[in-house]
Design a protein around this motif. Sequence first.
Motif, mmCIF file in Angstrom:
data_model
loop_
_atom_site.group_PDB
_atom_site.id
_atom_site.type_symbol
_atom_site.label_atom_id
_atom_site.label_comp_id
_atom_site.label_asym_id
_atom_site.label_seq_id
_atom_site.Cartn_x
_atom_site.Cartn_y
_atom_site.Cartn_z
ATOM 1 N N ASP A 1 -21.320 73.180 4.358
ATOM 2 C CA ASP A 1 -21.921 73.772 5.550
ATOM 3 C C ASP A 1 -23.135 72.970 5.989
ATOM 4 O O ASP A 1 -23.458 72.882 7.153
ATOM 5 C CB ASP A 1 -22.363 75.213 5.265
ATOM 6 C CG ASP A 1 -21.190 76.150 5.104
ATOM 7 O OD1 ASP A 1 -20.112 75.855 5.657
ATOM 8 O OD2 ASP A 1 -21.355 77.168 4.421
ATOM 9 N N PRO B 1 -14.610 68.827 11.200
ATOM 10 C CA PRO B 1 -14.705 68.669 9.746
ATOM 11 C C PRO B 1 -13.635 67.765 9.122
ATOM 12 O O PRO B 1 -13.941 66.990 8.228
ATOM 13 C CB PRO B 1 -14.567 70.100 9.215
ATOM 14 C CG PRO B 1 -14.919 70.979 10.357
ATOM 15 C CD PRO B 1 -14.558 70.237 11.597
ATOM 16 N N GLN B 2 -12.403 67.859 9.580
ATOM 17 C CA GLN B 2 -11.355 67.027 8.972
ATOM 18 C C GLN B 2 -11.570 65.549 9.277
ATOM 19 O O GLN B 2 -11.355 64.696 8.414
ATOM 20 C CB GLN B 2 -9.962 67.484 9.400
ATOM 21 C CG GLN B 2 -9.536 68.775 8.716
ATOM 22 C CD GLN B 2 -9.548 68.670 7.194
ATOM 23 O OE1 GLN B 2 -10.566 68.443 6.558
ATOM 24 N NE2 GLN B 2 -8.406 68.849 6.582
ATOM 25 N N ARG C 1 -14.408 64.429 7.103
ATOM 26 C CA ARG C 1 -13.913 64.223 5.744
ATOM 27 C C ARG C 1 -13.202 62.876 5.643
ATOM 28 O O ARG C 1 -13.446 62.096 4.723
ATOM 29 C CB ARG C 1 -12.961 65.354 5.348
ATOM 30 C CG ARG C 1 -12.405 65.230 3.944
ATOM 31 C CD ARG C 1 -11.407 66.374 3.660
ATOM 32 N NE ARG C 1 -10.905 66.326 2.311
ATOM 33 C CZ ARG C 1 -9.907 65.552 1.902
ATOM 34 N NH1 ARG C 1 -9.278 64.747 2.747
ATOM 35 N NH2 ARG C 1 -9.513 65.565 0.636
ATOM 36 N N TRP D 1 -13.018 67.253 -3.054
ATOM 37 C CA TRP D 1 -13.183 67.107 -1.605
ATOM 38 C C TRP D 1 -12.245 68.042 -0.828
ATOM 39 O O TRP D 1 -11.669 67.629 0.181
ATOM 40 C CB TRP D 1 -12.925 65.664 -1.192
ATOM 41 C CG TRP D 1 -13.990 64.731 -1.681
ATOM 42 C CD1 TRP D 1 -14.002 64.051 -2.856
ATOM 43 C CD2 TRP D 1 -15.206 64.405 -1.013
ATOM 44 N NE1 TRP D 1 -15.153 63.306 -2.958
ATOM 45 C CE2 TRP D 1 -15.913 63.503 -1.835
ATOM 46 C CE3 TRP D 1 -15.763 64.782 0.216
ATOM 47 C CZ2 TRP D 1 -17.145 62.984 -1.480
ATOM 48 C CZ3 TRP D 1 -16.993 64.255 0.559
ATOM 49 C CH2 TRP D 1 -17.673 63.367 -0.279
ATOM 50 N N PRO D 2 -12.104 69.312 -1.226
ATOM 51 C CA PRO D 2 -11.173 70.185 -0.499
ATOM 52 C C PRO D 2 -11.714 70.662 0.846
ATOM 53 O O PRO D 2 -10.952 71.040 1.723
ATOM 54 C CB PRO D 2 -10.985 71.366 -1.449
ATOM 55 C CG PRO D 2 -12.298 71.456 -2.153
ATOM 56 C CD PRO D 2 -12.719 70.003 -2.350
ATOM 57 N N ASP D 3 -13.031 70.653 0.992
ATOM 58 C CA ASP D 3 -13.663 71.159 2.210
ATOM 59 C C ASP D 3 -14.968 70.404 2.438
ATOM 60 O O ASP D 3 -15.396 69.635 1.597
ATOM 61 C CB ASP D 3 -13.945 72.662 2.082
ATOM 62 C CG ASP D 3 -14.792 72.981 0.834
ATOM 63 O OD1 ASP D 3 -15.354 72.063 0.206
ATOM 64 O OD2 ASP D 3 -14.884 74.163 0.492
ATOM 65 N N MET D 4 -15.572 70.659 3.575
ATOM 66 C CA MET D 4 -16.840 70.011 3.864
ATOM 67 C C MET D 4 -17.963 71.022 3.689
ATOM 68 O O MET D 4 -17.781 72.222 3.910
ATOM 69 C CB MET D 4 -16.850 69.444 5.287
ATOM 70 C CG MET D 4 -15.744 68.408 5.527
ATOM 71 S SD MET D 4 -15.614 67.111 4.268
ATOM 72 C CE MET D 4 -17.079 66.164 4.620
ATOM 73 N N SER E 1 -18.555 67.065 0.587
ATOM 74 C CA SER E 1 -17.830 68.325 0.411
ATOM 75 C C SER E 1 -18.821 69.353 -0.142
ATOM 76 O O SER E 1 -19.936 69.002 -0.552
ATOM 77 C CB SER E 1 -16.671 68.143 -0.569
ATOM 78 O OG SER E 1 -17.173 67.956 -1.878
ATOM 79 N N GLU E 2 -18.406 70.598 -0.178
ATOM 80 C CA GLU E 2 -19.263 71.650 -0.737
ATOM 81 C C GLU E 2 -19.643 71.326 -2.181
ATOM 82 O O GLU E 2 -20.809 71.423 -2.561
ATOM 83 C CB GLU E 2 -18.536 72.992 -0.672
ATOM 84 C CG GLU E 2 -19.420 74.175 -0.943
ATOM 85 C CD GLU E 2 -20.381 74.487 0.186
ATOM 86 O OE1 GLU E 2 -21.509 74.918 -0.133
ATOM 87 O OE2 GLU E 2 -20.031 74.309 1.361
#
Length: 148
Positions: free
Chosen positions: A131, A103-104, A107, A126-129, A59-60
């Motif tokens: 870049d 991305p999902q 994840r 882990w809300p987002d992946m 994640s970011e």
Amino acid sequence: MGTADPLTLVNPEVADRLTCRIVTDHPEISATVARRIVGQAAAFIAASGRQPGQFLAPSELVDHGWHVFILHTVDYAEFCQRVAGRFVHHVPTVEDKTIPGGPQATRGRTLAAITAAGYAIDEELWPDMADCTQCHEGCTDSPNSGKS
């Protein structure tokens, strides 16, 4: 099988250094959250090193922890050898449209790999992946890493 706190993978002194560096580099992140990031980065690196070629990515927030860990090269190399049996390379790539599911799905694969390795997931991190994707082949045997 239960899930272990992944922060236990990291020497406490190293975890303290990494936590401080995250807070210094990202003042918007509290020391408490930075410490959690260190644990999730450790779990991600361990899972990635054990499952090359699975198209995993951090994640970011977890990527911040990975980048900080890499800067501590001696500690990072020792950690990789101990948890994965080899150096886990970070080779950022442009988003590859051939990676299955976007991305999902990435994840989902990543969290499943961490869970399969026996480590607890801190869902809030882990809300987002990121870049900066892990790499073409799980960052251990990447064609870009020079290792085979």
